[in-house]
Design a protein around this motif. Structure first.
Motif, PDB file in Angstrom:
ATOM      1  N   UNK A   9       0.834  -1.212   0.000  1.00 52.74           N
ATOM      2  CA  UNK A   9       0.000   0.000   0.000  1.00 52.74           C
ATOM      3  C   UNK A   9       0.864   1.257   0.000  1.00 52.74           C
ATOM      4  N   UNK A  10       0.206   2.353  -0.268  1.00 50.52           N
ATOM      5  CA  UNK A  10       0.822   3.662  -0.020  1.00 50.52           C
ATOM      6  C   UNK A  10      -0.237   4.600   0.548  1.00 50.52           C
ATOM      7  N   UNK A  11       0.014   5.062   1.760  1.00 49.40           N
ATOM      8  CA  UNK A  11      -0.903   6.045   2.356  1.00 49.40           C
ATOM      9  C   UNK A  11      -0.763   7.370   1.608  1.00 49.40           C
ATOM     10  N   UNK A  12       0.395   7.565   1.016  1.00 44.76           N
ATOM     11  CA  UNK A  12       0.639   8.825   0.318  1.00 44.76           C
ATOM     12  C   UNK A  12      -0.171   8.909  -0.975  1.00 44.76           C
ATOM     13  N   UNK A  13      -0.139   7.856  -1.771  1.00 43.82           N
ATOM     14  CA  UNK A  13      -0.851   7.892  -3.055  1.00 43.82           C
ATOM     15  C   UNK A  13      -2.227   7.243  -2.975  1.00 43.82           C
ATOM     16  N   UNK A  14      -2.548   6.702  -1.821  1.00 42.88           N
ATOM     17  CA  UNK A  14      -3.836   6.026  -1.602  1.00 42.88           C
ATOM     18  C   UNK A  14      -3.908   4.667  -2.301  1.00 42.88           C
ATOM     19  N   UNK A  15      -2.774   4.138  -2.701  1.00 44.03           N
ATOM     20  CA  UNK A  15      -2.774   2.861  -3.419  1.00 44.03           C
ATOM     21  C   UNK A  15      -3.177   1.703  -2.508  1.00 44.03           C
ATOM     22  N   UNK A  16      -4.191   0.978  -2.944  1.00 44.98           N
ATOM     23  CA  UNK A  16      -4.654  -0.257  -2.279  1.00 44.98           C
ATOM     24  C   UNK A  16      -5.207  -0.092  -0.867  1.00 44.98           C
ATOM     25  N   UNK A  17      -5.491   1.116  -0.434  1.00 48.23           N
ATOM     26  CA  UNK A  17      -5.988   1.261   0.941  1.00 48.23           C
ATOM     27  C   UNK A  17      -7.423   0.773   1.094  1.00 48.23           C
ATOM     28  N   UNK A  18      -8.269   1.138   0.141  1.00 44.40           N
ATOM     29  CA  UNK A  18      -9.632   0.606   0.170  1.00 44.40           C
ATOM     30  C   UNK A  18      -9.570  -0.917   0.139  1.00 44.40           C
ATOM     31  N   UNK A  19      -8.739  -1.429  -0.750  1.00 45.17           N
ATOM     32  CA  UNK A  19      -8.619  -2.879  -0.936  1.00 45.17           C
ATOM     33  C   UNK A  19      -8.269  -3.565   0.375  1.00 45.17           C
ATOM     34  N   UNK A  20      -7.297  -3.005   1.082  1.00 43.78           N
ATOM     35  CA  UNK A  20      -6.808  -3.678   2.279  1.00 43.78           C
ATOM     36  C   UNK A  20      -7.867  -3.678   3.390  1.00 43.78           C
ATOM     37  N   UNK A  21      -8.559  -2.568   3.557  1.00 46.16           N
ATOM     38  CA  UNK A  21      -9.572  -2.525   4.625  1.00 46.16           C
ATOM     39  C   UNK A  21     -10.803  -3.360   4.268  1.00 46.16           C
ATOM     40  N   UNK A  22     -11.185  -3.339   3.011  1.00 42.77           N
ATOM     41  CA  UNK A  22     -12.313  -4.187   2.608  1.00 42.77           C
ATOM     42  C   UNK A  22     -11.948  -5.670   2.726  1.00 42.77           C
ATOM     43  N   UNK A  23     -10.707  -5.979   2.384  1.00 41.55           N
ATOM     44  CA  UNK A  23     -10.286  -7.388   2.453  1.00 41.55           C
ATOM     45  C   UNK A  23     -10.295  -7.886   3.899  1.00 41.55           C
ATOM     46  N   UNK A  24      -9.821  -7.082   4.815  1.00 42.14           N
ATOM     47  CA  UNK A  24      -9.792  -7.544   6.210  1.00 42.14           C
ATOM     48  C   UNK A  24     -11.220  -7.595   6.776  1.00 42.14           C
ATOM     49  N   UNK A  25     -12.059  -6.657   6.362  1.00 40.80           N
ATOM     50  CA  UNK A  25     -13.453  -6.681   6.815  1.00 40.80           C
ATOM     51  C   UNK A  25     -14.147  -7.944   6.312  1.00 40.80           C
TER      52      UNK A  25
END
Ligand code: GDP
Ligand code: MG
Length: 173
Positions: free
Chosen positions: A147-163
């Protein structure tokens, strides 16, 4: 509404707060106090159902060992974060994974956990290869995402995946 408690753990400075704040408030923070542990709520829609994520951004202080036990016990799903620019943070991943499983008294495959390699925008400073992250995750029966918090890469993906993983595990219990 369903609620899932997600705990974000990892070494200092890997971007736990940045990831959490980016996902919850869609902002990139650069000056977040590293000693602050904070919790956030975010409503998401998962497979057409609304659910609430309680997200705990931990500060990972060894002195709060007792508190850590409670946190791990009450957490449903875990993001174990390292920075791809910091090998020592990658070495800590296994430690966190074992602590969580030990405290919950469960096997690795029974706890929803995702290994997160953050700061993937800093390719020139990379110390941990994608392959290494993937190999560790395979060994530990976890998903792996960079992920990158800076570019927002894969952040939605990671939280949805863990949920999603958390929800599935709860359904089988
Ligand atoms: P924490 O101690 O794990 O909560 O780490 P922080 O979220 O406070 O982040 C530590 C530093 O790394 C801050 O200066 C952040 O701005 C920076 N940072 C966090 N995530 C990223 C990222 O994805 N890319 C870059 N370039 N910097 C990041
Ligand atoms: Mg922090």
């Amino acid at each position: 509404m369903e609620r899932h408690s997600i705990v974000v753990v990892g070494g200092g400075g890997v971007g736990k707060s940045a990831i959490t704040v980016r996902f919850v408030l869609n902002r990139f923070v650069t000056d977040y106090d590293p000693t602050i542990q904070d919790s956030y709520e975010k409503e998401i829609v998962l497979d057409q159902n609304k659910c609430l994520l309680d997200i705990l951004d931990t500060a990972g202080c060894e002195e709060f060992y007792y508190l850590q036990g409670i946190t791990y016990r009450t957490g449903d799903g875990f993001l174990i974060v390292y920075s791809i620019t910091d090998r020592s943070s990658f070495d800590l991943v296994t430690h966190f994974l074992h602590e969580i499983c030990q405290i919950k008294d469960l096997k690795e495959e029974e706890v929803p956990m995702i290994i997160v390699g953050n700061k993937c925008d800093l390719e020139v400073e990379r110390e941990v290869s994608y392959q290494e992250g993937q190999d560790l995750a395979r060994l530990k029966h976890c998903k792996f995402i960079e992920t990158s918090a800076r570019t927002n890469q894969n952040l939605e993906e990671v939280f949805y995946a863990i949920a999603r993983e958390t929800k599935q595990i709860k359904c089988y219990c």
